[in-house]
Design a protein around this motif. Structure first.
Motif, PDB file in Angstrom:
ATOM      1  N   GLU A 204      37.041  30.373 -38.148  1.00 52.70           N
ATOM      2  CA  GLU A 204      36.474  29.004 -38.200  1.00 52.70           C
ATOM      3  C   GLU A 204      37.215  28.126 -39.119  1.00 52.70           C
ATOM      4  O   GLU A 204      37.347  28.451 -40.093  1.00 52.70           O
TER       5      GLU A 204
ATOM      6  N   ARG B 106      41.360  16.204 -37.134  1.00 53.17           N
ATOM      7  CA  ARG B 106      40.000  15.650 -36.836  1.00 53.17           C
ATOM      8  C   ARG B 106      39.548  15.668 -38.495  1.00 53.17           C
ATOM      9  O   ARG B 106      38.391  15.469 -38.838  1.00 53.17           O
ATOM     10  N   ALA B 107      40.466  16.026 -39.527  1.00 48.14           N
ATOM     11  CA  ALA B 107      39.972  15.967 -40.671  1.00 48.14           C
ATOM     12  C   ALA B 107      39.476  14.584 -41.383  1.00 48.14           C
ATOM     13  O   ALA B 107      38.726  14.362 -42.435  1.00 48.14           O
TER      14      ALA B 107
ATOM     15  N   ASN C 268      32.287  17.086 -39.441  1.00 46.28           N
ATOM     16  CA  ASN C 268      32.531  18.366 -40.039  1.00 46.28           C
ATOM     17  C   ASN C 268      31.576  18.932 -40.813  1.00 46.28           C
ATOM     18  O   ASN C 268      31.478  18.147 -41.928  1.00 46.28           O
ATOM     19  N   ARG C 269      30.813  19.837 -40.615  1.00 49.97           N
ATOM     20  CA  ARG C 269      29.527  20.304 -41.202  1.00 49.97           C
ATOM     21  C   ARG C 269      29.398  21.489 -41.686  1.00 49.97           C
ATOM     22  O   ARG C 269      29.867  22.463 -40.982  1.00 49.97           O
TER      23      ARG C 269
ATOM     24  N   LEU D 175      38.713  23.924 -40.126  1.00 50.04           N
ATOM     25  CA  LEU D 175      38.744  22.546 -39.869  1.00 50.04           C
ATOM     26  C   LEU D 175      40.279  22.063 -39.531  1.00 50.04           C
ATOM     27  O   LEU D 175      41.229  22.415 -40.032  1.00 50.04           O
TER      28      LEU D 175
ATOM     29  N   GLY E  74      33.100  14.685 -43.454  1.00 45.48           N
ATOM     30  CA  GLY E  74      32.426  16.071 -43.484  1.00 45.48           C
ATOM     31  C   GLY E  74      31.250  16.082 -44.359  1.00 45.48           C
ATOM     32  O   GLY E  74      31.191  15.224 -45.436  1.00 45.48           O
TER      33      GLY E  74
ATOM     34  N   PRO F 251      31.524  18.076 -31.657  1.00 47.27           N
ATOM     35  CA  PRO F 251      31.161  19.025 -32.496  1.00 47.27           C
ATOM     36  C   PRO F 251      31.015  20.483 -31.884  1.00 47.27           C
ATOM     37  O   PRO F 251      30.542  20.646 -30.744  1.00 47.27           O
TER      38      PRO F 251
ATOM     39  N   SER G  10      29.986  24.016 -38.285  1.00 43.11           N
ATOM     40  CA  SER G  10      30.178  23.307 -37.012  1.00 43.11           C
ATOM     41  C   SER G  10      31.235  22.172 -37.091  1.00 43.11           C
ATOM     42  O   SER G  10      30.848  21.139 -38.223  1.00 43.11           O
ATOM     43  N   VAL G  11      32.462  22.252 -36.702  1.00 42.35           N
ATOM     44  CA  VAL G  11      33.558  21.354 -36.908  1.00 42.35           C
ATOM     45  C   VAL G  11      33.759  20.640 -35.827  1.00 42.35           C
ATOM     46  O   VAL G  11      33.406  21.046 -34.527  1.00 42.35           O
ATOM     47  N   LEU G  12      34.739  19.551 -35.611  1.00 41.92           N
ATOM     48  CA  LEU G  12      35.054  18.835 -34.426  1.00 41.92           C
ATOM     49  C   LEU G  12      36.382  19.472 -33.702  1.00 41.92           C
ATOM     50  O   LEU G  12      37.239  20.179 -34.452  1.00 41.92           O
TER      51      LEU G  12
ATOM     52  N   TYR H  95      34.262  13.560 -47.917  1.00 43.19           N
ATOM     53  CA  TYR H  95      33.324  14.900 -47.480  1.00 43.19           C
ATOM     54  C   TYR H  95      32.239  14.702 -48.627  1.00 43.19           C
ATOM     55  O   TYR H  95      32.594  14.638 -49.927  1.00 43.19           O
TER      56      TYR H  95
END
Length: 499
Positions: free
Chosen positions: A15, A21-22, A316-317, A17, A26, A371, A363-365, A297
């Motif tokens: 998983e 998409r950063a 981004n979570r 980031l 987030g 997502p 869960s990230v993009l 973030y």
């Protein structure tokens, strides 16, 4: 993980980031002690390794360990082995900052840069008081008075109180009582250490966006363990920094990697009791700053601490464990679960409650900006030290800092305080008397018997009469009066006889 992303941990797959998409912002959430600080450290160092400068607030002091090479424990080594992950212990390049100048370089802003809206938030002013403060700023601008530090603002408020009638006629009602209230609240802010925030040299944003010789982005760590004791001061300062980034950086669209990643710990302090105007400002910054190449973030205990208008923009979570002991906790838990894209393999709400320390729902993009399905993830160990840096280690880092000497000595150039003091001295000075004769200087007599080195001037004629001269003049006046009387008698007697 490579040039494409920052490895967070492992579920049934890695998983990560994505760097491209950063800048879509987030959220890192979870109860106290569930591993949020470690996750923040992993993200910060991973972005730094990818060449992205980072700014983060160190609320508990633990994050300072990112400046030191990690020394993994047996537990951490076992975790890495279970992930088939080889640990490469390394420290990130770090610049320490401190509002109070004790644990890092001083960090300052000017009063004018902060502006009346944020200062009103910092002072907890109501709407009327905020309006009067805006008038003071406008009047200072019209008068050419620079507002740089706290004493400049205090001087401007005193000036406004002395000229309240004139200002009311030009800008609207300015009450001396309201000005006095603002002055008292400034004293409270000063007692909390707010005077350290304002002044020069002011922070240059370019100094937060540096890279070291190997291309790694510097991690700017703000010592906030003392600052967070003044929540309004802490939250307002970080909001100002976000606003400055938004206003000064040019548009870049969606870059391959962010120009800066901004981590806002204890984010609930930003939104607590915030007026609508401030919430609109935050929403605007979060919505538009991503096109400036900045990713924000928020780190907080519960996603419910973040307003929905802001929460909806955090793509981004990373959700650590939450406990639901009260009805409010249960509502927050449900809201957190519903914010994820469901995974058919487990119930998200139950999984959040069952997470252990160092575990998170992630869960990230993806590459399309959508997502990913939420995944239960074991967070990887950090490469740098877990725990704070020692004071001597902090001092060594500061001695090698790229901004050493730039901000350590305060400057106090002429501004509103000095200008108003000079104006008051000119008004109090007495007017010169133009027709007044110059005083006459009598020559000092030479000592008796001393030879004269210059020719003696002729004696000046005196207007004072001597005793003999006065007596002679008196006799002449008497004789003249007697002769005159005899002549008059003779003339008058002859006239009578002729009649």
């Amino acid at each position: 993980m490579g040039d494409d992303g920052v490895l967070i941990g492992f579920s049934d797959k890695p998983e990560a980031l994505r760097l491209d998409r950063a800048n879509r912002h987030g959220l890192v959430a979870g109860a106290t002690g569930t591993g949020k600080t470690v996750t923040l450290q992993i993200l910060a160092q991973g972005l730094s390794d990818a060449g992205v400068p980072v700014f983060c607030a160190d609320v508990k002091g633990d994050l300072s360990g990112i400046s030191q090479v990690g020394a993994p424990s047996e537990k951490m080594l076992a975790r890495a082995q279970g992930m088939n992950l080889e640990l490469h212990n390394a420290a990130a390049p770090v610049v320490f900052w401190d509002l109070f100048g004790e644990q890092g370089h001083p960090i300052r802003a000017t009063i004018s840069e902060m502006g009346p809206l944020l200062i009103a938030r910092m002072l907890e002013l109501n709407e009327v008081q905020e309006g009067v403060l805006s008038v003071v700023f406008r009047a200072a601008d019209d008068e050419g008075l620079l507002l740089l530090d706290l004493k400049d603002l205090q001087a401007a408020l005193a000036y406004a109180a002395d000229h309240a009638t004139d200002l009311s006629g030009r800008y609207g009602k300015v009450s001396p009582a309201t000005l006095a209230t603002i002055q008292r609240k400034l004293l409270v802010l000063e007692d909390q250490g707010g005077a350290n925030l304002f002044g020069e040299p002011a922070l240059q944003l370019s100094d937060l966006m540096r890279a070291d010789g190997s291309g790694r982005g510097y991690v700017n760590v703000l010592a906030a363990d003392r600052l967070v004791a003044s929540p309004r001061l802490y939250a307002t300062f970080l909001l100002w920094l976000m606003s400055e980034l938004f206003e000064e950086l040019p548009e870049v669209g969606d870059p391959e990697k962010p120009r800066l990643a901004f981590f806002f710990d204890e984010a609930h302090l930003l939104f607590r009791d915030a007026p609508p105007a401030l919430l609109q400002k935050v929403e605007q910054v979060v919505r538009l700053i991503r096109s400036k190449g900045v990713g924000i973030y928020f780190i907080t205990q519960n996603p419910a601490d973040i307003p929905d208008t802001v929460l909806g923009q955090l793509g981004n979570r990373i959700q650590h464990a939450l406990r639901a002991y009260t009805p409010a906790d249960q509502r927050g838990l449900r809201a957190a679960a519903q914010s994820f894209r469901p995974n058919p393999a487990f119930d998200t709400a139950e999984a959040i409650q069952g997470l252990g320390v160092g575990e998170a729902l992630v869960s990230v993009l993806d590459e399309k900006g959508a997502p990913t399905v939420v995944a239960r993830t074991l967070v990887r160990p950090p490469a740098s030290r877990l725990g704070p840096a020692l004071p001597v280690e902090r001092a060594q880092v500061m001695a090698q800092s790229p901004v050493r000497g730039l901000y350590d000595t305060p400057k106090d150039r002429e501004s509103a305080y000095e200008m108003l003091q000079a104006r008051a001295r000119r008004e109090d000075a007495p007017e010169p008397e133009l027709d007044r004769p110059a005083p006459r200087v009598e020559p000092r007599p030479a000592p008796r018997g001393a030879p004269s080195s210059a020719p003696r001037a002729a004696p000046r004629a005196s207007n004072r009469q001597g005793m003999g001269e006065a007596f002679a003049k008196s006799m002449l006046r008497t004789i003249g009066n007697q002769i005159g009387r005899e002549i008059i008698r003779g003339v008058l007697g002859g006239m009578r006889r002729r009649r």
